[in-house]
Scaffold this motif. Structure first.
Motif, PDB file in Angstrom:
ATOM      1  N   LYS A 129       0.900  -1.149  -0.027  1.00  0.00           N
ATOM      2  CA  LYS A 129       0.019   0.003   0.085  1.00  0.00           C
ATOM      3  C   LYS A 129       1.026   1.321  -0.024  1.00  0.00           C
ATOM      4  CE  LYS A 129      -3.809  -1.827   2.593  1.00  0.00           C
ATOM      5  NZ  LYS A 129      -4.553  -1.986   3.773  1.00  0.00           N
ATOM      6  N   PHE A 130       0.307   2.392  -0.584  1.00  0.00           N
ATOM      7  CA  PHE A 130       1.153   3.610  -0.437  1.00  0.00           C
ATOM      8  C   PHE A 130       1.577   3.958   0.970  1.00  0.00           C
ATOM      9  CE2 PHE A 130       1.244   8.423  -0.918  1.00  0.00           C
ATOM     10  CZ  PHE A 130       2.446   8.261  -1.666  1.00  0.00           C
ATOM     11  N   GLN A 131       0.854   3.794   1.991  1.00  0.00           N
ATOM     12  CA  GLN A 131       1.091   3.804   3.411  1.00  0.00           C
ATOM     13  C   GLN A 131       2.601   3.186   3.557  1.00  0.00           C
ATOM     14  OE1 GLN A 131      -2.371   2.596   4.649  1.00  0.00           O
ATOM     15  NE2 GLN A 131      -1.665   0.739   5.904  1.00  0.00           N
ATOM     16  N   ASP A 132       2.974   1.997   3.048  1.00  0.00           N
ATOM     17  CA  ASP A 132       4.010   1.414   3.342  1.00  0.00           C
ATOM     18  C   ASP A 132       5.187   2.021   2.695  1.00  0.00           C
ATOM     19  OD1 ASP A 132       2.570  -0.830   4.440  1.00  0.00           O
ATOM     20  OD2 ASP A 132       2.270  -1.544   2.571  1.00  0.00           O
ATOM     21  N   ILE A 133       5.073   2.916   1.519  1.00  0.00           N
ATOM     22  CA  ILE A 133       6.132   3.496   0.968  1.00  0.00           C
ATOM     23  C   ILE A 133       6.408   4.777   1.733  1.00  0.00           C
ATOM     24  CG2 ILE A 133       6.799   4.356  -1.171  1.00  0.00           C
ATOM     25  CD1 ILE A 133       6.250   1.451  -1.393  1.00  0.00           C
ATOM     26  N   ILE A 134       5.473   5.423   2.306  1.00  0.00           N
ATOM     27  CA  ILE A 134       5.461   6.855   2.988  1.00  0.00           C
ATOM     28  C   ILE A 134       6.061   6.195   4.299  1.00  0.00           C
ATOM     29  CG2 ILE A 134       4.424   8.607   4.378  1.00  0.00           C
ATOM     30  CD1 ILE A 134       2.170   8.542   2.163  1.00  0.00           C
ATOM     31  N   ARG A 135       5.971   4.884   4.824  1.00  0.00           N
ATOM     32  CA  ARG A 135       6.656   4.504   6.129  1.00  0.00           C
ATOM     33  C   ARG A 135       8.035   4.545   6.166  1.00  0.00           C
ATOM     34  NH1 ARG A 135       4.522  -0.120   6.543  1.00  0.00           N
ATOM     35  NH2 ARG A 135       2.712   0.948   7.526  1.00  0.00           N
ATOM     36  N   VAL A 136       8.593   3.874   4.919  1.00  0.00           N
ATOM     37  CA  VAL A 136      10.166   3.788   4.856  1.00  0.00           C
ATOM     38  C   VAL A 136      10.578   5.401   4.461  1.00  0.00           C
ATOM     39  CG1 VAL A 136      11.742   2.860   3.159  1.00  0.00           C
ATOM     40  CG2 VAL A 136       9.700   1.348   3.904  1.00  0.00           C
ATOM     41  N   GLY A 137      10.006   6.015   3.534  1.00  0.00           N
ATOM     42  CA  GLY A 137      10.289   7.479   3.281  1.00  0.00           C
ATOM     43  C   GLY A 137      10.429   8.303   4.829  1.00  0.00           C
ATOM     44  N   SER A 138       9.448   7.986   5.607  1.00  0.00           N
ATOM     45  CA  SER A 138       9.493   8.605   7.085  1.00  0.00           C
ATOM     46  C   SER A 138      10.733   8.464   7.813  1.00  0.00           C
ATOM     47  CB  SER A 138       8.214   8.601   7.866  1.00  0.00           C
ATOM     48  OG  SER A 138       8.200   7.312   8.217  1.00  0.00           O
ATOM     49  N   MET A 139      11.230   7.065   7.626  1.00  0.00           N
ATOM     50  CA  MET A 139      12.224   6.832   8.394  1.00  0.00           C
ATOM     51  C   MET A 139      13.519   7.421   7.885  1.00  0.00           C
ATOM     52  SD  MET A 139      11.282   2.654   8.786  1.00  0.00           S
ATOM     53  CE  MET A 139      12.412   2.140   9.890  1.00  0.00           C
ATOM     54  N   PHE A 140      13.692   7.434   6.615  1.00  0.00           N
ATOM     55  CA  PHE A 140      15.000   7.951   5.964  1.00  0.00           C
ATOM     56  C   PHE A 140      14.841   9.536   6.174  1.00  0.00           C
ATOM     57  CE2 PHE A 140      15.537   4.002   4.263  1.00  0.00           C
ATOM     58  CZ  PHE A 140      16.848   3.711   4.150  1.00  0.00           C
ATOM     59  N   GLY A 141      13.497  10.157   6.201  1.00  0.00           N
ATOM     60  CA  GLY A 141      13.360  11.429   6.643  1.00  0.00           C
ATOM     61  C   GLY A 141      14.036  11.865   8.113  1.00  0.00           C
ATOM     62  N   GLU A 142      13.768  10.782   8.867  1.00  0.00           N
ATOM     63  CA  GLU A 142      14.374  11.158  10.151  1.00  0.00           C
ATOM     64  C   GLU A 142      15.899  10.795  10.285  1.00  0.00           C
ATOM     65  OE1 GLU A 142      12.271   9.430  13.704  1.00  0.00           O
ATOM     66  OE2 GLU A 142      10.502   9.535  12.677  1.00  0.00           O
ATOM     67  N   ILE A 143      16.300   9.893   9.356  1.00  0.00           N
ATOM     68  CA  ILE A 143      17.889   9.677   9.277  1.00  0.00           C
ATOM     69  C   ILE A 143      18.439  10.914   8.947  1.00  0.00           C
ATOM     70  CG2 ILE A 143      19.773   8.371   8.129  1.00  0.00           C
ATOM     71  CD1 ILE A 143      17.923   5.864   8.301  1.00  0.00           C
ATOM     72  N   MET A 144      17.737  11.540   7.631  1.00  0.00           N
ATOM     73  CA  MET A 144      18.289  12.654   7.059  1.00  0.00           C
ATOM     74  C   MET A 144      18.561  13.914   8.020  1.00  0.00           C
ATOM     75  SD  MET A 144      16.657  14.429   3.451  1.00  0.00           S
ATOM     76  CE  MET A 144      15.173  14.731   4.338  1.00  0.00           C
ATOM     77  N   MET A 145      17.222  13.965   9.015  1.00  0.00           N
ATOM     78  CA  MET A 145      17.448  15.074   9.797  1.00  0.00           C
ATOM     79  C   MET A 145      18.519  15.029  10.815  1.00  0.00           C
ATOM     80  SD  MET A 145      14.105  14.866  12.206  1.00  0.00           S
ATOM     81  CE  MET A 145      14.193  14.039  13.812  1.00  0.00           C
ATOM     82  N   LEU A 146      18.789  13.708  11.121  1.00  0.00           N
ATOM     83  CA  LEU A 146      19.873  13.697  12.168  1.00  0.00           C
ATOM     84  C   LEU A 146      21.215  13.390  11.628  1.00  0.00           C
ATOM     85  CD1 LEU A 146      18.050  10.447  13.661  1.00  0.00           C
ATOM     86  CD2 LEU A 146      18.714  12.574  15.074  1.00  0.00           C
ATOM     87  N   GLY A 167       5.768   5.665 -16.134  1.00  0.00           N
ATOM     88  CA  GLY A 167       5.059   4.289 -16.046  1.00  0.00           C
ATOM     89  C   GLY A 167       3.742   4.584 -15.413  1.00  0.00           C
ATOM     90  N   VAL A 168       3.480   5.670 -14.936  1.00  0.00           N
ATOM     91  CA  VAL A 168       2.382   6.114 -14.131  1.00  0.00           C
ATOM     92  C   VAL A 168       0.985   5.548 -14.709  1.00  0.00           C
ATOM     93  CG1 VAL A 168       2.021   8.447 -14.671  1.00  0.00           C
ATOM     94  CG2 VAL A 168       1.052   7.604 -12.500  1.00  0.00           C
ATOM     95  N   THR A 169       0.025   5.253 -14.073  1.00  0.00           N
ATOM     96  CA  THR A 169      -1.279   4.575 -14.608  1.00  0.00           C
ATOM     97  C   THR A 169      -2.231   5.146 -13.682  1.00  0.00           C
ATOM     98  OG1 THR A 169      -1.483   2.587 -13.466  1.00  0.00           O
ATOM     99  CG2 THR A 169      -0.359   2.548 -15.711  1.00  0.00           C
ATOM    100  N   GLY A 170      -3.474   4.960 -14.128  1.00  0.00           N
ATOM    101  CA  GLY A 170      -4.644   5.324 -13.150  1.00  0.00           C
ATOM    102  C   GLY A 170      -4.724   4.482 -11.891  1.00  0.00           C
ATOM    103  N   ALA A 171      -4.352   3.311 -11.954  1.00  0.00           N
ATOM    104  CA  ALA A 171      -3.978   2.254 -10.826  1.00  0.00           C
ATOM    105  C   ALA A 171      -3.273   2.993  -9.933  1.00  0.00           C
ATOM    106  CB  ALA A 171      -3.699   1.123 -11.248  1.00  0.00           C
ATOM    107  N   ASN A 172      -2.020   3.454 -10.546  1.00  0.00           N
ATOM    108  CA  ASN A 172      -1.084   4.418  -9.478  1.00  0.00           C
ATOM    109  C   ASN A 172      -1.593   5.293  -8.585  1.00  0.00           C
ATOM    110  OD1 ASN A 172       0.943   3.276 -11.905  1.00  0.00           O
ATOM    111  ND2 ASN A 172       1.488   2.799  -9.924  1.00  0.00           N
ATOM    112  N   LEU A 173      -2.289   6.248  -9.356  1.00  0.00           N
ATOM    113  CA  LEU A 173      -2.973   7.309  -8.917  1.00  0.00           C
ATOM    114  C   LEU A 173      -3.988   6.854  -7.857  1.00  0.00           C
ATOM    115  CD1 LEU A 173      -3.354   9.740 -11.916  1.00  0.00           C
ATOM    116  CD2 LEU A 173      -1.618   9.857 -10.106  1.00  0.00           C
ATOM    117  N   PHE A 174      -4.868   6.085  -8.089  1.00  0.00           N
ATOM    118  CA  PHE A 174      -5.665   5.380  -7.312  1.00  0.00           C
ATOM    119  C   PHE A 174      -5.412   4.893  -5.760  1.00  0.00           C
ATOM    120  CE2 PHE A 174      -8.776   2.333  -5.818  1.00  0.00           C
ATOM    121  CZ  PHE A 174      -9.956   2.911  -5.648  1.00  0.00           C
ATOM    122  N   ALA A 175      -4.104   4.494  -6.221  1.00  0.00           N
ATOM    123  CA  ALA A 175      -3.410   3.889  -4.928  1.00  0.00           C
ATOM    124  C   ALA A 175      -2.802   4.839  -3.683  1.00  0.00           C
ATOM    125  CB  ALA A 175      -2.537   2.809  -5.248  1.00  0.00           C
TER     126      ALA A 175
END
Length: 317
Positions: free
Chosen positions: A137-154, A172-180
């Motif tokens: 899910k998109f939330q899984d991607i954001i979770r990893v991004g948030s972890m590296f966001g904290e590493i970045m700030m540290l 390669g973006v599709t309607g399915a990507n936007l919906f997700a």
């Protein structure tokens, strides 16, 4: 309160030190006492369990242009608003979580190292369509991004002093990507990044965006805070990335000369492993609103989150 012992701060390279003094009101001779004052305040807050490492506290001082009151408010928000987004800030937010490691290895998120003497903003490339929609899910991607966001700030001085850029590769973006994309979750996290993260968002550049994406993108923009909307650009030109990031920093897959995407993901995985204890302890960081002695100052007029911490729906343009 965190059990992590304070660690001495890194000295800044000369170029970034100049930026910090001129743009962030940093006074090098006062940094140590400013950090101590912020730590002492945290230790008097019964509702806050926070990291107290020097570099962590310094990132919030820089993110608040050395206003102690703003730094206090931002750290409080940093932890209190995480509770509003449990889809991201949950038990999977660990350095050895299999899902986190798989997302890193796919190269969905790429942290681009800069030269030591570069004073520009830190750079992250997000390859929006490089993951299996049926598996993540998109939330899984954001979770990893948030972890590296904290590493970045540290540990990324460019990020803490000059801010950061995000390059969104829409190949390669599709309607399915936007919906997700889970727009309300994206809106929540964008507001959290704007209100609570100490690193400054300097721009979001969408590249390789097909013409058909423009209508969907305009609708998506309605979910972003106004301040972030102003920093967004969209281009279908694959070479638009060079307007934001010099070729010398990019991997071969983007026409650069700095190794490959695999080199970057290997380095990111090793970096995350070095933060294992930080993310384990972060599971216990946060706020206990029952112990808060003073009312929260997350006012309706200045926050996307209401007084009770619930997210307020944004008006779509």
């Amino acid at each position: 309160m965190s059990k992590v012992s304070p660690n001495p701060v890194r000295p800044l390279p000369a170029g970034l030190q100049k930026v910090a003094i001129e743009e962030l009101n940093e006074v090098p001779s006062r940094v140590e006492s400013d950090i101590a004052a912020l730590r002492e305040w945290l230790q008097r807050q019964p509702h806050l369990c926070s990291c107290v490492a020097d570099q962590f506290l310094l990132s919030f001082l820089r993110g608040s242009k050395f206003s102690l009151e703003k730094a206090k408010q931002k750290i409080d928000r940093f932890y209190s608003l995480q509770a509003v987004i449990p889809e991201i800030f949950n038990e999977h937010r660990l350095a050895d979580d299999p899902q986190v490691l798989e997302i890193i290895r796919m190269g969905v998120i790429l942290r681009i190292p800069l030269d030591k003497d570069d004073t520009g903003p830190a750079v992250t490339i997000i390859r929006a369509c490089s993951y299996d929609l049926s598996k993540f899910k998109f939330q899984d991607i954001i979770r990893v991004g948030s972890m590296f966001g904290e590493i970045m700030m540290l540990e990324d001085d460019n990020a803490s002093v000059s801010g950061y850029l995000e390059i969104m590769d829409m190949s390669g973006v599709t309607g399915a990507n936007l919906f997700a994309l889970q727009p309300q979750l994206l809106s929540k996290f964008s507001a959290y990044a704007d209100e609570a993260m100490p690193t400054r968002q300097r721009g979001i550049h969408f590249i390789n965006a097909p013409k058909a994406f423009e209508t969907g993108f305009k609708s998506l923009l309605g979910w972003f805070p106004a301040k972030i909307k102003e920093r967004v650009s969209v281009s279908s030109d694959p070479e638009a990335i060079f307007e934001s990031v010099p070729k010398k920093y990019l991997p071969a897959e983007y026409g650069g000369t700095k190794g490959t995407i695999r080199d970057i993901t290997d380095n990111m995985e090793a970096k995350l492993a070095s933060y294992r204890s930080y993310f384990e302890e972060s599971q216990h960081f946060g706020t206990n609103e029952k112990l808060r002695e003073e009312p929260t100052n997350l006012g309706q007029k200045e926050s996307h989150f209401g007084m009770d911490g619930s997210f307020r729906q944004l008006i779509i343009d």
